[in-house]
Design a protein around this motif. Structure first.
Motif, PDB file in Angstrom:
ATOM      1  N   GLY A  75       0.811  -1.207   0.000  1.00  0.00           N
ATOM      2  CA  GLY A  75       0.000   0.000   0.000  1.00  0.00           C
ATOM      3  C   GLY A  75       0.849   1.264   0.000  1.00  0.00           C
ATOM      4  N   SER A  76       0.306   2.314  -0.583  1.00  0.00           N
ATOM      5  CA  SER A  76       1.028   3.587  -0.609  1.00  0.00           C
ATOM      6  C   SER A  76       1.221   4.151   0.794  1.00  0.00           C
ATOM      7  N   ASP A  77       0.392   3.718   1.764  1.00  0.00           N
ATOM      8  CA  ASP A  77       0.579   4.138   3.152  1.00  0.00           C
ATOM      9  C   ASP A  77       1.931   3.689   3.694  1.00  0.00           C
ATOM     10  N   VAL A  78       2.324   2.476   3.348  1.00  0.00           N
ATOM     11  CA  VAL A  78       3.610   1.940   3.806  1.00  0.00           C
ATOM     12  C   VAL A  78       4.767   2.700   3.155  1.00  0.00           C
ATOM     13  N   LEU A  79       4.631   3.006   1.877  1.00  0.00           N
ATOM     14  CA  LEU A  79       5.677   3.763   1.185  1.00  0.00           C
ATOM     15  C   LEU A  79       5.839   5.149   1.794  1.00  0.00           C
ATOM     16  N   GLU A  80       4.729   5.775   2.179  1.00  0.00           N
ATOM     17  CA  GLU A  80       4.799   7.088   2.798  1.00  0.00           C
ATOM     18  C   GLU A  80       5.457   7.018   4.176  1.00  0.00           C
ATOM     19  N   GLU A  81       5.242   5.939   4.888  1.00  0.00           N
ATOM     20  CA  GLU A  81       5.812   5.817   6.224  1.00  0.00           C
ATOM     21  C   GLU A  81       7.330   5.660   6.185  1.00  0.00           C
ATOM     22  N   PHE A  82       7.830   4.852   5.227  1.00  0.00           N
ATOM     23  CA  PHE A  82       9.250   4.525   5.236  1.00  0.00           C
ATOM     24  C   PHE A  82      10.097   5.378   4.295  1.00  0.00           C
ATOM     25  N   LYS A  83       9.545   5.804   3.174  1.00  0.00           N
ATOM     26  CA  LYS A  83      10.277   6.644   2.222  1.00  0.00           C
ATOM     27  C   LYS A  83      11.640   6.048   1.854  1.00  0.00           C
ATOM     28  N   TYR A  84      11.669   4.755   1.580  1.00  0.00           N
ATOM     29  CA  TYR A  84      12.921   4.097   1.191  1.00  0.00           C
ATOM     30  C   TYR A  84      13.392   4.619  -0.168  1.00  0.00           C
ATOM     31  N   SER A  85      14.609   5.129  -0.231  1.00  0.00           N
ATOM     32  CA  SER A  85      15.138   5.620  -1.507  1.00  0.00           C
ATOM     33  C   SER A  85      15.452   4.480  -2.466  1.00  0.00           C
ATOM     34  N   GLU A  86      15.615   3.273  -1.934  1.00  0.00           N
ATOM     35  CA  GLU A  86      15.967   2.116  -2.767  1.00  0.00           C
ATOM     36  C   GLU A  86      14.764   1.518  -3.478  1.00  0.00           C
ATOM     37  N   ILE A  87      13.572   2.031  -3.185  1.00  0.00           N
ATOM     38  CA  ILE A  87      12.350   1.480  -3.781  1.00  0.00           C
ATOM     39  C   ILE A  87      11.851   2.384  -4.902  1.00  0.00           C
ATOM     40  N   TYR A  88      11.495   1.737  -6.008  1.00  0.00           N
ATOM     41  CA  TYR A  88      10.849   2.404  -7.135  1.00  0.00           C
ATOM     42  C   TYR A  88       9.435   1.846  -7.210  1.00  0.00           C
ATOM     43  N   ALA A  89       8.429   2.725  -7.284  1.00  0.00           N
ATOM     44  CA  ALA A  89       7.019   2.298  -7.309  1.00  0.00           C
ATOM     45  C   ALA A  89       6.407   2.715  -8.642  1.00  0.00           C
ATOM     46  N   PRO A  90       6.642   1.941  -9.713  1.00  0.00           N
ATOM     47  CA  PRO A  90       6.268   2.389 -11.049  1.00  0.00           C
ATOM     48  C   PRO A  90       4.804   2.219 -11.435  1.00  0.00           C
ATOM     49  N   VAL A  91       4.042   1.390 -10.700  1.00  0.00           N
ATOM     50  CA  VAL A  91       2.673   1.095 -11.140  1.00  0.00           C
ATOM     51  C   VAL A  91       1.696   1.173  -9.972  1.00  0.00           C
ATOM     52  N   ASP A 181     -10.408  13.682  10.090  1.00  0.00           N
ATOM     53  CA  ASP A 181      -9.425  14.225   9.148  1.00  0.00           C
ATOM     54  C   ASP A 181      -8.876  13.069   8.329  1.00  0.00           C
ATOM     55  N   VAL A 182      -8.556  13.331   7.064  1.00  0.00           N
ATOM     56  CA  VAL A 182      -7.968  12.314   6.179  1.00  0.00           C
ATOM     57  C   VAL A 182      -6.563  12.754   5.800  1.00  0.00           C
ATOM     58  N   LEU A 183      -5.578  11.903   6.103  1.00  0.00           N
ATOM     59  CA  LEU A 183      -4.195  12.219   5.741  1.00  0.00           C
ATOM     60  C   LEU A 183      -3.949  11.970   4.259  1.00  0.00           C
ATOM     61  N   CYS A 184      -4.454  10.841   3.738  1.00  0.00           N
ATOM     62  CA  CYS A 184      -4.267  10.540   2.320  1.00  0.00           C
ATOM     63  C   CYS A 184      -5.172   9.393   1.900  1.00  0.00           C
ATOM     64  N   GLU A 185      -5.455   9.329   0.609  1.00  0.00           N
ATOM     65  CA  GLU A 185      -6.103   8.163   0.015  1.00  0.00           C
ATOM     66  C   GLU A 185      -5.022   7.120  -0.286  1.00  0.00           C
ATOM     67  N   VAL A 186      -5.375   5.849  -0.156  1.00  0.00           N
ATOM     68  CA  VAL A 186      -4.387   4.772  -0.271  1.00  0.00           C
ATOM     69  C   VAL A 186      -4.792   3.793  -1.361  1.00  0.00           C
ATOM     70  N   THR A 187      -3.816   3.406  -2.188  1.00  0.00           N
ATOM     71  CA  THR A 187      -3.973   2.282  -3.112  1.00  0.00           C
ATOM     72  C   THR A 187      -2.704   1.441  -3.048  1.00  0.00           C
ATOM     73  N   SER A 188      -2.767   0.252  -3.613  1.00  0.00           N
ATOM     74  CA  SER A 188      -1.600  -0.627  -3.608  1.00  0.00           C
ATOM     75  C   SER A 188      -0.756  -0.407  -4.859  1.00  0.00           C
ATOM     76  N   ARG A 189       0.557  -0.504  -4.676  1.00  0.00           N
ATOM     77  CA  ARG A 189       1.511  -0.249  -5.754  1.00  0.00           C
ATOM     78  C   ARG A 189       2.390  -1.471  -6.000  1.00  0.00           C
ATOM     79  N   LEU A 190       2.795  -1.617  -7.257  1.00  0.00           N
ATOM     80  CA  LEU A 190       3.880  -2.539  -7.572  1.00  0.00           C
ATOM     81  C   LEU A 190       5.168  -1.819  -7.241  1.00  0.00           C
ATOM     82  N   ILE A 191       6.014  -2.431  -6.426  1.00  0.00           N
ATOM     83  CA  ILE A 191       7.300  -1.818  -6.094  1.00  0.00           C
ATOM     84  C   ILE A 191       8.434  -2.735  -6.534  1.00  0.00           C
ATOM     85  N   VAL A 192       9.563  -2.127  -6.856  1.00  0.00           N
ATOM     86  CA  VAL A 192      10.737  -2.901  -7.256  1.00  0.00           C
ATOM     87  C   VAL A 192      11.970  -2.304  -6.599  1.00  0.00           C
ATOM     88  N   ASN A 193      12.960  -3.148  -6.412  1.00  0.00           N
ATOM     89  CA  ASN A 193      14.257  -2.686  -5.946  1.00  0.00           C
ATOM     90  C   ASN A 193      14.957  -1.980  -7.102  1.00  0.00           C
TER      91      ASN A 193
END
Length: 217
Positions: A75-91, A181-193
């Motif tokens: 989920g995009s919620d997890v990506l927002e929490e960690f902000k890993y620079s090594e992850i690319y979320a193309p889809v 209050d809503v922080l963000c809308e969330v969807t799931s992403r394909l992520i790659v190293n």
């Protein structure tokens, strides 16, 4: 011979929506994946060059960021929490729709105005994202990290408010909580190293395949 690609997928709510997408991409887990009594975490697929690991959603991002898995769904919620620079979320896979929201007891919400907050204490498993979100609004957020059972925190006096994922809102209602209050809308992403994306053509090919599948829906 190259090691199989490792594809990390999350346990829980996203899994049922992710499996049909994986099948369209030509990735079908072995029969043992569906064995509810199995304690295995790594599974073969119909493709000998791809294995699946099934882990907690937060751990999907960690495995991919550190290269232990080359691809994942999270989920995009997890990506927002960690902000890993090594992850690319193309889809954006357009599944796992929900939102990350602030909720509080109904009686508090009757008089509370989020626009007037200056300091709040919140229970959440998203402390980094929550702090950043409120800092941008000039609000100091004191975050108490919990990994689950978020909705009971206000009733037990741990915090007055929580930040958690909300889908139907049924769990909030059952615990006398309402969204304010809503922080963000969330969807799931394909992520790659990122390194695997650059060096393993099979990873690039799978990214393109998922793009095609989402575009055709």
């Amino acid at each position: 011979m190259a090691e199989p690609l490792i594809f990390a997928i999350p346990k829980g709510r996203i899994l049922d929506e992710a499996l049909p997408l994986l099948a369209e991409a030509g990735i079908v887990p072995g029969a043992d994946f569906h064995d509810k009594d199995s304690r295995a975490l790594r599974f073969g697929t119909n493709n000998p060059d791809i294995d699946i690991i099934r882990v907690r959603a937060f751990d999907v991002a960690t495995f991919v960021a550190h290269g232990a898995a080359q691809l994942g769904i999270v989920g995009s919620d997890v990506l927002e929490e960690f902000k890993y620079s090594e992850i690319y979320a193309p889809v954006d896979l357009d599944i796992g729709h929900c939102r990350l929201s602030v909720a509080e007891p109904r009686e508090l919400a009757e008089t509370d105005d989020p626009r007037e907050w200056s300091h709040i204490r919140i229970a959440t498993k998203y402390p980094n994202f929550t702090r950043r979100h409120f800092e941008a609004k000039g609000v100091q957020a004191e975050c108490v990290k919990l990994n689950g059972a978020m909705e009971i925190a206000p009733a037990l006096g741990l915090t007055r408010r929580i930040v958690d994922l909300v889908s139907s809102g049924g769990t909030l209602k059952a615990n006398n909580l309402v969204e304010v209050d809503v922080l963000c809308e969330v969807t799931s992403r394909l992520i790659v190293n990122r390194a695997a994306f650059k060096t393993r053509p099979a990873v690039m090919a799978l990214v393109e395949r998922f793009r095609e599948i989402v575009a055709a829906r």
